[in-house]
Design a protein around this motif. Sequence first.
Motif, PDB file in Angstrom:
ATOM      1  N   PHE A   1       0.893  -1.201   0.033  1.00 50.06           N
ATOM      2  CA  PHE A   1      -0.130   0.048  -0.505  1.00 50.06           C
ATOM      3  C   PHE A   1       1.210   1.092   0.352  1.00 50.06           C
ATOM      4  CE2 PHE A   1      -3.485  -2.995   1.359  1.00 50.06           C
ATOM      5  CZ  PHE A   1      -4.408  -1.789   0.825  1.00 50.06           C
ATOM      6  N   ILE A   2       1.822   1.581   0.867  1.00 48.81           N
ATOM      7  CA  ILE A   2       3.221   3.210   0.424  1.00 48.81           C
ATOM      8  C   ILE A   2       3.522   2.289  -0.450  1.00 48.81           C
ATOM      9  CG2 ILE A   2       4.929   3.116   1.527  1.00 48.81           C
ATOM     10  CD1 ILE A   2       3.960   2.283   4.361  1.00 48.81           C
ATOM     11  N   LEU A   3       4.291   2.062  -0.956  1.00 48.94           N
ATOM     12  CA  LEU A   3       4.333   1.893  -2.565  1.00 48.94           C
ATOM     13  C   LEU A   3       3.696   2.268  -3.737  1.00 48.94           C
ATOM     14  CD1 LEU A   3       7.353  -0.994  -2.915  1.00 48.94           C
ATOM     15  CD2 LEU A   3       7.510   1.263  -3.040  1.00 48.94           C
ATOM     16  N   TYR A   4       2.651   1.896  -3.362  1.00 49.16           N
ATOM     17  CA  TYR A   4       1.330   2.020  -4.459  1.00 49.16           C
ATOM     18  C   TYR A   4       0.812   3.438  -4.510  1.00 49.16           C
ATOM     19  CZ  TYR A   4      -2.777   1.882  -6.669  1.00 49.16           C
ATOM     20  OH  TYR A   4      -4.203   2.990  -7.302  1.00 49.16           O
ATOM     21  N   ILE A   5       0.590   3.925  -2.956  1.00 49.21           N
ATOM     22  CA  ILE A   5       0.266   5.445  -2.550  1.00 49.21           C
ATOM     23  C   ILE A   5       1.405   6.529  -2.582  1.00 49.21           C
ATOM     24  CG2 ILE A   5      -0.575   7.137  -0.983  1.00 49.21           C
ATOM     25  CD1 ILE A   5      -1.749   5.075   0.466  1.00 49.21           C
ATOM     26  N   ALA A   6       2.636   6.289  -2.791  1.00 45.66           N
ATOM     27  CA  ALA A   6       3.795   7.054  -3.143  1.00 45.66           C
ATOM     28  C   ALA A   6       3.847   6.817  -4.311  1.00 45.66           C
ATOM     29  CB  ALA A   6       4.863   6.121  -2.504  1.00 45.66           C
ATOM     30  N   GLY A   7       3.729   6.215  -4.877  1.00 52.12           N
ATOM     31  CA  GLY A   7       4.292   6.761  -6.399  1.00 52.12           C
ATOM     32  C   GLY A   7       3.066   6.815  -7.488  1.00 52.12           C
ATOM     33  N   PHE A   8       2.060   6.344  -6.682  1.00 55.51           N
ATOM     34  CA  PHE A   8       0.035   7.041  -7.745  1.00 55.51           C
ATOM     35  C   PHE A   8       0.717   8.147  -7.006  1.00 55.51           C
ATOM     36  CE2 PHE A   8      -3.747   8.932  -7.706  1.00 55.51           C
ATOM     37  CZ  PHE A   8      -4.116   8.027  -8.735  1.00 55.51           C
ATOM     38  N   PHE A   9       0.433   8.988  -6.247  1.00 58.95           N
ATOM     39  CA  PHE A   9       0.608  10.673  -6.223  1.00 58.95           C
ATOM     40  C   PHE A   9       2.007  11.037  -6.375  1.00 58.95           C
ATOM     41  CE2 PHE A   9      -2.127   9.360  -2.562  1.00 58.95           C
ATOM     42  CZ  PHE A   9      -3.091  10.003  -3.301  1.00 58.95           C
ATOM     43  N   THR A  10       2.878  10.491  -6.377  1.00 61.57           N
ATOM     44  CA  THR A  10       4.304  11.273  -6.919  1.00 61.57           C
ATOM     45  C   THR A  10       4.025  11.404  -8.794  1.00 61.57           C
ATOM     46  OG1 THR A  10       5.244   9.118  -7.183  1.00 61.57           O
ATOM     47  CG2 THR A  10       6.135  11.102  -5.321  1.00 61.57           C
ATOM     48  N   LEU A  11       3.340   9.910  -9.222  1.00 58.92           N
ATOM     49  CA  LEU A  11       2.773  10.600 -10.425  1.00 58.92           C
ATOM     50  C   LEU A  11       2.174  11.137 -11.233  1.00 58.92           C
ATOM     51  CD1 LEU A  11       4.280   8.296 -13.579  1.00 58.92           C
ATOM     52  CD2 LEU A  11       1.614   6.448 -12.362  1.00 58.92           C
ATOM     53  N   VAL A  12       0.848  11.429  -9.984  1.00 58.37           N
ATOM     54  CA  VAL A  12       0.128  12.588 -10.238  1.00 58.37           C
ATOM     55  C   VAL A  12       0.941  13.765  -9.723  1.00 58.37           C
ATOM     56  CG1 VAL A  12      -1.776  13.055  -9.320  1.00 58.37           C
ATOM     57  CG2 VAL A  12      -1.771  10.833  -9.077  1.00 58.37           C
ATOM     58  N   PHE A  13       1.200  14.339  -9.345  1.00 60.81           N
ATOM     59  CA  PHE A  13       1.687  15.353  -9.527  1.00 60.81           C
ATOM     60  C   PHE A  13       2.461  15.724 -10.292  1.00 60.81           C
ATOM     61  CE2 PHE A  13       5.712  17.890  -6.992  1.00 60.81           C
ATOM     62  CZ  PHE A  13       5.160  19.159  -7.413  1.00 60.81           C
ATOM     63  N   ALA A  14       3.486  14.787 -10.981  1.00 62.73           N
ATOM     64  CA  ALA A  14       4.302  14.985 -11.915  1.00 62.73           C
ATOM     65  C   ALA A  14       4.165  15.251 -12.702  1.00 62.73           C
ATOM     66  CB  ALA A  14       5.925  14.162 -11.658  1.00 62.73           C
ATOM     67  N   LEU A  15       3.031  14.622 -13.316  1.00 62.20           N
ATOM     68  CA  LEU A  15       2.376  14.775 -14.592  1.00 62.20           C
ATOM     69  C   LEU A  15       1.044  16.128 -14.266  1.00 62.20           C
ATOM     70  CD1 LEU A  15       0.394  11.029 -15.498  1.00 62.20           C
ATOM     71  CD2 LEU A  15       2.226  12.314 -16.478  1.00 62.20           C
ATOM     72  N   GLU A  16       0.674  16.021 -13.194  1.00 61.54           N
ATOM     73  CA  GLU A  16       0.300  17.709 -13.883  1.00 61.54           C
ATOM     74  C   GLU A  16       1.113  18.673 -13.524  1.00 61.54           C
ATOM     75  OE1 GLU A  16      -1.769  17.863  -9.758  1.00 61.54           O
ATOM     76  OE2 GLU A  16      -3.591  16.683  -9.939  1.00 61.54           O
ATOM     77  N   ASN A  17       2.783  18.871 -13.034  1.00 61.50           N
ATOM     78  CA  ASN A  17       3.927  20.423 -13.073  1.00 61.50           C
ATOM     79  C   ASN A  17       3.716  20.233 -14.478  1.00 61.50           C
ATOM     80  OD1 ASN A  17       2.226  21.451 -10.835  1.00 61.50           O
ATOM     81  ND2 ASN A  17       3.599  19.589  -9.324  1.00 61.50           N
ATOM     82  N   GLN A  18       3.908  18.647 -15.282  1.00 59.59           N
ATOM     83  CA  GLN A  18       4.950  18.807 -16.619  1.00 59.59           C
ATOM     84  C   GLN A  18       6.082  18.849 -15.379  1.00 59.59           C
ATOM     85  OE1 GLN A  18       3.159  21.299 -19.306  1.00 59.59           O
ATOM     86  NE2 GLN A  18       1.306  20.797 -19.045  1.00 59.59           N
ATOM     87  N   VAL A  19       6.785  17.485 -15.170  1.00 61.10           N
ATOM     88  CA  VAL A  19       8.026  17.764 -14.382  1.00 61.10           C
ATOM     89  C   VAL A  19       8.833  16.801 -15.943  1.00 61.10           C
ATOM     90  CG1 VAL A  19       9.566  16.305 -13.503  1.00 61.10           C
ATOM     91  CG2 VAL A  19       7.212  17.803 -12.626  1.00 61.10           C
ATOM     92  N   PHE A  20       8.048  16.235 -16.593  1.00 55.08           N
ATOM     93  CA  PHE A  20       8.943  14.848 -17.266  1.00 55.08           C
ATOM     94  C   PHE A  20       9.061  15.697 -18.428  1.00 55.08           C
ATOM     95  CE2 PHE A  20       6.554  12.243 -14.214  1.00 55.08           C
ATOM     96  CZ  PHE A  20       7.681  12.024 -13.365  1.00 55.08           C
ATOM     97  N   TYR A  21       8.405  16.575 -19.454  1.00 56.93           N
ATOM     98  CA  TYR A  21       8.505  16.974 -20.222  1.00 56.93           C
ATOM     99  C   TYR A  21       9.470  16.514 -21.641  1.00 56.93           C
ATOM    100  CZ  TYR A  21       9.268  21.153 -18.239  1.00 56.93           C
ATOM    101  OH  TYR A  21       9.258  22.082 -17.181  1.00 56.93           O
ATOM    102  N   ASN A  22       7.762  14.777 -22.204  1.00 58.45           N
ATOM    103  CA  ASN A  22       8.023  14.132 -23.085  1.00 58.45           C
ATOM    104  C   ASN A  22       9.122  12.758 -22.682  1.00 58.45           C
ATOM    105  OD1 ASN A  22       6.208  15.113 -24.315  1.00 58.45           O
ATOM    106  ND2 ASN A  22       7.714  16.590 -25.731  1.00 58.45           N
ATOM    107  N   GLN A  23       9.117  13.073 -21.080  1.00 57.80           N
ATOM    108  CA  GLN A  23      10.205  11.564 -20.808  1.00 57.80           C
ATOM    109  C   GLN A  23       8.560  10.549 -20.081  1.00 57.80           C
ATOM    110  OE1 GLN A  23      12.313  12.448 -18.408  1.00 57.80           O
ATOM    111  NE2 GLN A  23      14.048  13.644 -20.161  1.00 57.80           N
ATOM    112  N   ILE A  24       9.129   9.810 -20.248  1.00 56.93           N
ATOM    113  CA  ILE A  24       8.356   8.521 -18.971  1.00 56.93           C
ATOM    114  C   ILE A  24       8.740   8.496 -16.938  1.00 56.93           C
ATOM    115  CG2 ILE A  24       7.465   5.860 -19.237  1.00 56.93           C
ATOM    116  CD1 ILE A  24       7.982   6.189 -22.256  1.00 56.93           C
ATOM    117  N   PRO A  25       7.797   8.397 -16.515  1.00 55.86           N
ATOM    118  CA  PRO A  25       8.421   8.275 -15.650  1.00 55.86           C
ATOM    119  C   PRO A  25       8.535   6.979 -14.837  1.00 55.86           C
ATOM    120  CG  PRO A  25       5.610   8.754 -16.093  1.00 55.86           C
ATOM    121  CD  PRO A  25       6.083   8.233 -16.786  1.00 55.86           C
ATOM    122  N   ILE A  26       9.929   6.546 -15.405  1.00 51.00           N
ATOM    123  CA  ILE A  26       9.707   5.317 -15.101  1.00 51.00           C
ATOM    124  C   ILE A  26       9.362   4.650 -13.858  1.00 51.00           C
ATOM    125  CG2 ILE A  26      11.632   3.423 -15.189  1.00 51.00           C
ATOM    126  CD1 ILE A  26      10.531   3.453 -18.040  1.00 51.00           C
TER     127      ILE A  26
END
Length: 157
Positions: A87-112
């Motif tokens: 649960f910790i891994l899933y929640i941490a990964g999910f929220f960092t993924l959402v945060f990064a996608l909302e703030n466009q941190v990756f600039y066309n890179q896949i958030p591996i």
Amino acid sequence: MSFCSKCGTQVSDTSSFCEKCGSPVNTISSDSSMPVTVEANKAEISKKSRLVTFLLGFLIGSFGSHNFYLGRIKRALIQLSMTIGGFILYIAGFFTLVFALENQVFYNQIPIPQIICVLLGVLLIISCSIWTFVEWILALCGVLKDKNGLPVKKWTD
């Protein structure tokens, strides 16, 4: 009438399972000259309740509750760690993924790293759920054993 060889309860001749302990009936005839030794056979069955084990495994088994009840602490702690860690891994990964996608941190890179974190969390939760389901079926069948290696067969205390 006959008696169950495991617990000594009187069993009808047509019955194939003992109503008290649930074990297959290997009957000892009541007119037999051999006495029924109930005390020796009681040690072969755990004193824990199969109903409690079954319900704990069904309701909150992924947290290792049924293994804590049976005294198998190492297994219970592993199941608890797998579930909470998943649960910790899933929640941490999910929220960092959402945060990064909302703030466009990756600039066309896949958030591996975030995707791996989410997938690893899901894998831990699913594998622990499958493990719990198998133990739940074993408890239902009366095959699951307690910390002393005795099968949990009795439905009530």
